[in-house]
Write a protein that holds these residues in place. Structure first.
Motif, PDB file in Angstrom:
ATOM      1  N   THR A 187       1.250  -0.835   0.546  1.00  0.00           N
ATOM      2  CA  THR A 187      -0.361   0.002  -0.131  1.00  0.00           C
ATOM      3  C   THR A 187       0.819   0.962   0.255  1.00  0.00           C
ATOM      4  OG1 THR A 187      -1.677  -1.233   1.249  1.00  0.00           O
ATOM      5  CG2 THR A 187      -1.606   1.122   1.513  1.00  0.00           C
ATOM      6  N   GLY A 188       2.149   1.426   0.856  1.00  0.00           N
ATOM      7  CA  GLY A 188       2.730   2.475   0.840  1.00  0.00           C
ATOM      8  C   GLY A 188       3.563   2.267  -0.797  1.00  0.00           C
ATOM      9  N   ILE A 191       1.953   4.344  -3.647  1.00  0.00           N
ATOM     10  CA  ILE A 191       1.513   5.728  -2.818  1.00  0.00           C
ATOM     11  C   ILE A 191       3.887   6.552  -3.445  1.00  0.00           C
ATOM     12  CG2 ILE A 191       1.135   7.754  -1.354  1.00  0.00           C
ATOM     13  CD1 ILE A 191      -0.942   5.456  -0.304  1.00  0.00           C
ATOM     14  N   TYR A 192       4.274   6.258  -2.732  1.00  0.00           N
ATOM     15  CA  TYR A 192       5.838   6.287  -2.981  1.00  0.00           C
ATOM     16  C   TYR A 192       5.861   6.881  -4.171  1.00  0.00           C
ATOM     17  CZ  TYR A 192      11.022   6.480  -3.192  1.00  0.00           C
ATOM     18  OH  TYR A 192      11.697   7.071  -3.374  1.00  0.00           O
ATOM     19  N   TRP A 195       3.934   8.858  -6.184  1.00  0.00           N
ATOM     20  CA  TRP A 195       3.961  10.801  -6.383  1.00  0.00           C
ATOM     21  C   TRP A 195       5.506  10.869  -6.846  1.00  0.00           C
ATOM     22  CZ3 TRP A 195       1.095  14.802  -3.950  1.00  0.00           C
ATOM     23  CH2 TRP A 195      -0.238  14.416  -3.567  1.00  0.00           C
ATOM     24  N   LYS A 205      -2.121  11.112  -8.642  1.00  0.00           N
ATOM     25  CA  LYS A 205      -2.111  10.580  -7.506  1.00  0.00           C
ATOM     26  C   LYS A 205      -2.756  11.031  -6.843  1.00  0.00           C
ATOM     27  CE  LYS A 205       2.563  12.955  -9.127  1.00  0.00           C
ATOM     28  NZ  LYS A 205       4.080  14.421  -8.591  1.00  0.00           N
ATOM     29  N   CYS A 209      -3.481   7.115  -5.223  1.00  0.00           N
ATOM     30  CA  CYS A 209      -3.468   6.841  -4.115  1.00  0.00           C
ATOM     31  C   CYS A 209      -4.510   6.605  -2.805  1.00  0.00           C
ATOM     32  CB  CYS A 209      -2.553   8.000  -3.047  1.00  0.00           C
ATOM     33  SG  CYS A 209      -0.819   8.467  -4.172  1.00  0.00           S
ATOM     34  N   SER A 213      -4.843   2.790  -1.571  1.00  0.00           N
ATOM     35  CA  SER A 213      -5.080   2.962   0.292  1.00  0.00           C
ATOM     36  C   SER A 213      -6.304   2.001   1.255  1.00  0.00           C
ATOM     37  CB  SER A 213      -5.227   4.445   1.068  1.00  0.00           C
ATOM     38  OG  SER A 213      -4.860   5.164   1.225  1.00  0.00           O
TER      39      SER A 213
END
Length: 352
Positions: A187-188, A191-192, A195, A205, A209, A213
């Protein structure tokens, strides 16, 4: 035993929730694979997600049959025969669960690499995938080796032919713990990664994200699934139904979240095809009338040309009454040597 209510049946909840979540997972998977195939961008991650969905169909079918035998009811409300059937079907759903979850998460890892492929990211996700394979494989091995013969798991001779139930439960605890950790990573990381890609618009973005999530909900479900398991085996028809509810929620939400992360690509693909279809339709309508008019007034039709006027073709020649006039039904004679329509028009103009 004996103090439960007959109305305390989790079977309908399992069916309704599973069918609803599976429908969303199936639709989003089909759309994802359709768009990737149509765009000639289909990859291994799409194939693994399709395989995950196919395996989940088999798992869901087994669960539907198990509810018919009383899965979700407490032990005292299920006959001995039906209780054995429920335990057998539950064993099969567990056999399918671990490889299905593993394939789903490996697909997500490969999807992340398609967004941004760097050496560091490959090492991280390679380690994650290795751990996923090992932790899910050990649960599968324990299930297969727990009882000898295997049918002792459900035929009432568990105590005499099987390992203690704690062995299987603790192996699932290990798998669930690693699943929670990988859920956080899977999940993380998107997102990283999203972005950090400057070419992706800010709105995209935020949308990606937000959708990824949803994996956090799957993380919570994974933890609750492990916590719902106990070492006692006297009411499995009820306890394992609750575990199945959380396991299905974890699985299907993971599939939906991964597929919806590509929702912008799906929308763009179908909107562009809709515009092309509308443009082709309006263009064909606009050109239909001129083409029809040209075919009527032009010198040729279907590869044939009208015969010359009788006054020009048979000037100073006697015309018998058996020959019809041009106005009534002058015969059409075909061109020889198979000229094209454009060439025939030019030839006719030269003759006239």
């Amino acid at each position: 035993m004996g103090h439960h209510s007959p109305s305390d049946d989790k079977g309908p909840t399992l069916l309704i929730l599973t069918c609803l979540l599976f429908s969303l997972a199936f639709i989003t998977t089909v759309l994802r694979c359709w768009v990737r195939w149509g765009s000639r961008k289909i990859g291994v991650d799409d194939g693994l997600m399709a395989l995950t969905t196919v395996l989940s169909i088999g798992r869901m079918a087994i669960q539907i049959v198990s509810v018919r035998y009383g899965n979700g009811k407490h032990r005292e409300f299920v006959s001995d025969h039906d209780y054995q059937i429920i335990n057998m079907l539950t064993w099969y759903t567990q056999i399918l669960l671990f490889p299905t979850i593993c394939l789903m998460k490996v697909s997500i890892c490969l999807l992340i690499l398609r967004i941004k492929d760097t050496r560091t990211l490959r090492y991280i996700l390679g380690a994650v995938i290795t751990g996923l394979v090992l932790t899910n494989l050990e649960c599968l091995v324990v299930l297969l080796a727990e009882c000898s013969p295997v049918k002792a798991y459900w035929n009432g001779t568990y105590a005499d032919h099987c390992w203690p139930a704690a062995v299987r439960i603790y192996s699932i605890y290990l798998q669930a713990s690693y699943a929670v950790a990988t859920d956080l990573i899977c999940t993380g990381l998107p997102i990283y990664v999203v972005w950090s890609v400057s070419s992706i618009p800010l709105s995209t973005k935020a949308a990606v994200c937000g959708l990824m999530s949803l994996g956090l909900v799957a993380t919570v479900c994974s933890a609750i699934r492990a916590a719902s398991l106990g070492t006692t085996t006297d009411d499995l028809s009820y306890a394992y139904c609750i575990a199945a509810i959380w396991a299905n929620t974890e699985l299907f939400l993971g599939i939906i979240a991964a597929n919806l992360a590509l929702s912008r690509s799906i929308y763009k693909y179908f909107s562009e095809h809709a515009k092309k279809l509308a443009s082709n339709t309006s263009g064909s309508r606009a050109s239909r009338t001129p083409n029809l008019r040209n075919s009527l007034i032009g010198p040729s039709r279907m590869g044939y040309v009208m015969s010359p006027e009788p006054s020009m073709a048979f000037e100073a020649t006697y015309i018998p009454h058996s020959i019809q006039s041009f106005a009534s039904a002058a015969p059409l004679k075909p061109y020889k040597n198979a000229a094209t329509f454009f060439e025939m028009d030019e030839i006719e103009k030269g003759k006239l």
